[in-house]
Every structure is written in C-alpha cells, then in structure tokens.
Design a protein around this motif. Structure first.
Motif, mmCIF file in Angstrom:
data_model
loop_
_atom_site.group_PDB
_atom_site.id
_atom_site.type_symbol
_atom_site.label_atom_id
_atom_site.label_comp_id
_atom_site.label_asym_id
_atom_site.label_seq_id
_atom_site.Cartn_x
_atom_site.Cartn_y
_atom_site.Cartn_z
ATOM 1 N N GLU A 209 0.839 -1.197 0.000
ATOM 2 C CA GLU A 209 0.000 0.000 0.000
ATOM 3 C C GLU A 209 0.876 1.249 0.000
ATOM 4 O O GLU A 209 1.911 1.301 0.667
ATOM 5 C CB GLU A 209 -0.880 0.036 1.247
ATOM 6 N N ARG A 210 0.438 2.244 -0.785
ATOM 7 C CA ARG A 210 1.138 3.521 -0.801
ATOM 8 C C ARG A 210 0.167 4.604 -1.253
ATOM 9 O O ARG A 210 -0.514 4.433 -2.267
ATOM 10 C CB ARG A 210 2.345 3.476 -1.745
ATOM 11 N N ASP A 211 0.086 5.667 -0.506
ATOM 12 C CA ASP A 211 -0.744 6.817 -0.857
ATOM 13 C C ASP A 211 -2.199 6.423 -1.086
ATOM 14 O O ASP A 211 -2.867 6.924 -1.996
ATOM 15 C CB ASP A 211 -0.198 7.511 -2.109
ATOM 16 N N GLY A 212 -2.692 5.512 -0.270
ATOM 17 C CA GLY A 212 -4.087 5.124 -0.378
ATOM 18 C C GLY A 212 -4.401 4.199 -1.530
ATOM 19 O O GLY A 212 -5.568 3.985 -1.855
ATOM 20 N N MET A 213 -3.374 3.646 -2.167
ATOM 21 C CA MET A 213 -3.567 2.743 -3.296
ATOM 22 C C MET A 213 -2.909 1.411 -2.989
ATOM 23 O O MET A 213 -1.866 1.341 -2.332
ATOM 24 C CB MET A 213 -2.959 3.328 -4.574
ATOM 25 N N HIS A 215 -0.924 -1.554 -4.577
ATOM 26 C CA HIS A 215 -0.088 -1.814 -5.747
ATOM 27 C C HIS A 215 0.133 -3.322 -5.881
ATOM 28 O O HIS A 215 0.508 -3.985 -4.905
ATOM 29 C CB HIS A 215 1.256 -1.107 -5.618
ATOM 30 N N GLN A 314 -5.368 1.773 4.891
ATOM 31 C CA GLN A 314 -6.022 2.981 4.388
ATOM 32 C C GLN A 314 -7.487 3.065 4.812
ATOM 33 O O GLN A 314 -8.273 2.173 4.524
ATOM 34 C CB GLN A 314 -5.942 3.024 2.857
#
Length: 455
Positions: A209-213, A215, A314
């Motif tokens: 997870e990164r920046d609410g996404m 991957h 998130q």
C-alpha cells in the motif's frame, strides 16, 4: 562512385521530397499522400539503419580492446564503442551495442587465409543493406541466431535465418519479436520444458500500500497467466461493446458515459473477479478469505466519518463502505460509539440460481446498460444489511460493476414496478436520476421491458 549503402537512402529521400513538393505541413497532405510520406520515412529510416550499422561495426573494429590507448573510442574520450555511438547519436548504450552486433553480423569477413568470406548472417545482410529490414528487427534476429547457433546444426540455423528474414520484411517490431519467439520454439524444442520450469520458479506476486492505493506486481509464466489475460481482456471487450451499444442513450452532457481507460477497466476486472470468487457458491481454495468492513453505526447512518477494512491500513469513506456493503462476499461489522459490535452482517445473503434466472428474464442483463447477463451480478435495491432488504425479486436487480458503482456514487434510485398481476408481463425497472442530472427526476426505463412492444 557513390557507396551502394547510400542508394536506398537517396531513393527514400527523393520519394519523400516528391510528396512534400507542394505542401508546407502534414495538414496540407491528402490521405494517400500521408500514407506515401509514412512509407518514405520508413524506407529512409531503414536505409539509415543499414548505414549506421555498417559505420558502427567499423567504429567497433577501430575501438577493439587490443588497440589500448589507440582505440578510437578512447581517443574520443569514451569508455567503449557503445558509449561513443550512444552519445553521438542520442540513443541508449543498449541500442548502440545492438547496432554494433548487427553491423558485425552483416559485415564482410575474411577467412584465415585473408580471402573474402560471406557475412556471418548473409540473409540478414541482404535484407538490411537493401533497406527491406530495419535495424531494430535485425537486432532481434541476430541476437536470437547468436543464441541458437550454439550446439545447433548450422544448416538448420541458416534455414531458420532465411525464413525469419523473409517473414520479417514489412512487419512491425512487435510482430518480428513474435516471429523470433516461434523460431526459438522450433530450434529449442528440447529445452522448452526446462525453460518453463525455470520461469515458473520465478513467479511472484507482491502487494503493498502507498498513498491510499494498493499496488500489485504480478510475474507469472505465460501459460499460467493466459487465463488471467483472457478473462481481463474479455471483460474489457465486453465493456467497450456495452459502451458502443449504449452510445446513443447516455446523457447529452456525457455525465453518465463510461469514460474509463483500458487500464482502469483492467483494474475493475480484477476487482470484479476477486469479489466473485469470495461470493461464489462453489468456493475456490482461498483459505476462507473474507473481506470484513468495520464502521461506526452513527457514521453509517449519518454518512460521516470513515470505516476500515481488516488487514488494510487505508481508511475508507462512508460512500465506499456502503458500496462494498452492497456487494457480495463482504461482511459489514457495525460498531457502537464504544467500538463494540452491534451486528455482524451475514455473508450468505445471495439470490438463488432460480431467482437469478428470473432476474435475467426480466432485466435481460445489466438493467441499466444492457451488458450481457454473464457480466452482471444480482444486487439488493434496498440493502440487505442497512435497509434489511429482503432477498426477493422485487428487491433484486442485475447490474454490471460499472453501473453498480455509478448508481451508488451518483445517488440514483431504483424502482421495480410489478406488472405481472394486471397484464401477465414481466416487471418493469425504473431508474430515477438524481437532481443534479435531472431536476425533475423523471424515471427512465431499464431492463428488458424497455424494448417490449405491446401488440
């Protein structure tokens, strides 16, 4: 006497100049001239590739390691041939190295007695120097032949070379790459299985997870990835067909038009398939995986605050939580103000097969966009958990994933009018647009009944 390598280039430039004689920009050309210009540019590029490969081979010869400080590349201030060519032509070092390989493969040679000998790959040489085969395509073929000739009968390699060159002329680089793949299977048939096992040992799926996404990075052998690709491509194809079929019935302002990109559709497809797996009656081996969504009861009622998903960092908006709660395979966990569980949603709230067949008879597929039935799911109009909506036909509707999201995200209402009792016909589905789309909120017909014609 002019160098023979320049003849194809001169011919291409002459053809190009002839088409552009009476035009100042490409916009001044008609369709036939646009095609002619494109062909002339392609011929010029291939001729330049041949000339550049010849020059690259000569530079490599003058920069061979045994020359030491007298190396041409080093005298020009470069570490090696590839760096010299890459810098002076504006290409990458990899492309320059491949160009050198092509040049060396098509350059005339001498035997041990100093007598002239054929080029390493004469068929490639003939195609490149005549301007029929570009440098990039030639590089693919040469790299393959260099691998294949090790431990392989030379006559067989020469025959494959000839066939590759004949078929590669006039093809795109992607198609040449496919040709090489097929040729590799022919020459390395005995090693295919071993290579497949090697590739299979490298398969992996990473998730972070990164920046609410979320991957995903999937690496899998093509034989195992083929079902994934086929399923996702099939979904995308169906979405484009639905977009085409409904092009004349969307809002004039395009507010409801499906404007997703292909990459968005692929992401939606993967989400849809995984949700279906969690919701499927005949469960797949996913170790009891279930999505649990947690939200405060007051926030759910007021539409404020946020919710969470077990195992995901998130936070999600109430809108997203509500949308997930309406989907299958998701267990909503409603909490009181102290965080205590008020109610666990029930996972088994699905429409039966017979009910789904009845919905197909009424809706014909997606009741909103008419996508085929196999691309839809049965959804509760009044939500099963929030509204204690019953699992019956008057509360069910077939929707594709896109329309399901569109309805929830844009606050559409749905009404089912049961006409069976008075007319013997199937029920009618009505979609009521939100005020920002239609201030009068005039109901719009949906489902199969919109195409029915009374006798």
């Amino acid at each position: 006497m002019p160098a023979p390598a320049l003849d194809p280039l001169r011919e291409a430039v002459t053809a190009l100049a002839g088409v552009w004689a009476d035009a100042s920009t490409a916009a001044d050309l008609d369709r036939s001239d646009l095609v002619a210009v494109t062909c002339a540019i392609g011929s010029a590029r291939r001729a330049l590739d041949a000339l550049q490969a010849d020059v690259a081979a000569a530079i490599a010869h003058e920069s061979r390691p045994e020359l030491g400080a007298d190396s041409l590349a080093k005298q020009q201030g470069f570490r090696n041939t590839a760096q010299l060519i890459a810098t002076t032509t504006g290409t990458s070092a990899g492309d320059a190295a491949r160009l050198v390989k092509v040049g060396e493969a098509i350059a005339p040679r001498q035997n041990l007695l100093g007598e002239p000998a054929p080029a390493k790959y004469p068929a490639v040489q003939a195609a490149v120097t005549s301007g029929r085969l570009g440098g990039a395509g030639a590089a693919l073929i040469v790299e393959f032949l260099d691998r294949a000739r090790i431990g392989t009968d030379k006559t067989l390699v020469a025959d494959v070379e000839q066939q590759l060159v004949e078929r590669a002329v006039g093809l795109s680089l992607d198609d040449v790459r496919r040709l090489v793949t097929r040729a590799e299977a022919v020459l390395d048939a005995d090693r295919l299985e071993a290579r497949e096992e090697e590739r299979r040992a490298q398969r992996s799926l990473s998730m972070f997870e990164r920046d609410g996404m979320l991957h995903l990075n999937l690496i899998t052998p093509v034989e195992e990835g083929a079902p994934i690709k086929a399923a996702i491509d099939g979904y995308v194809t169906a979405q484009f067909q639905a977009r085409k079929d409904t092009a004349g019935v969307v809002d004039a302002d395009g507010a409801d038009a499906d404007q997703r990109t292909v990459t968005m559709m692929r992401a939606d497809a993967l989400t849809l398939f995984c949700a279906h797996t969690l919701d499927c009656d005949s469960r797949m081996p996913v170790s009891g995986a279930t999505v649990i969504v947690r939200i405060n009861a007051a926030d759910l009622e007021a539409g404020t605050g946020y919710g969470t998903i077990d195992g995901i960092d998130q936070p999600l908006s109430v809108t997203a939580i509500r949308r997930m709660a309406a989907a299958g395979g998701v267990i909503p966990c409603v909490l009181d103000s102290a965080g205590e569980i008020l109610d666990w949603g029930r996972e088994k709230r699905l429409f039966t097969r017979q009910q789904k067949l009845a919905l197909v008879d009424r809706d014909g597929g997606c009741a909103m966009c008419a996508l085929p039935p196999h691309m839809t799911e049965a959804h509760h109009i009044n939500w099963w958990n929030r509204d204690t909506g019953p699992t019956d036909l008057t509360n069910g509707i077939l929707l594709c994933s896109t329309c399901h999201h569109r309805i929830h995200d844009n606050a559409w209402d749905i009404r089912i009018e049961n006409t069976e009792a008075r007319s013997g016909t199937r029920g009618r589905v009505w979609f009521i647009p939100p005020p920002h789309i239609d201030p009068t909120r005039t109901p719009r017909p949906g489902g199969r009944a919109r195409y029915d014609i009374a006798a």
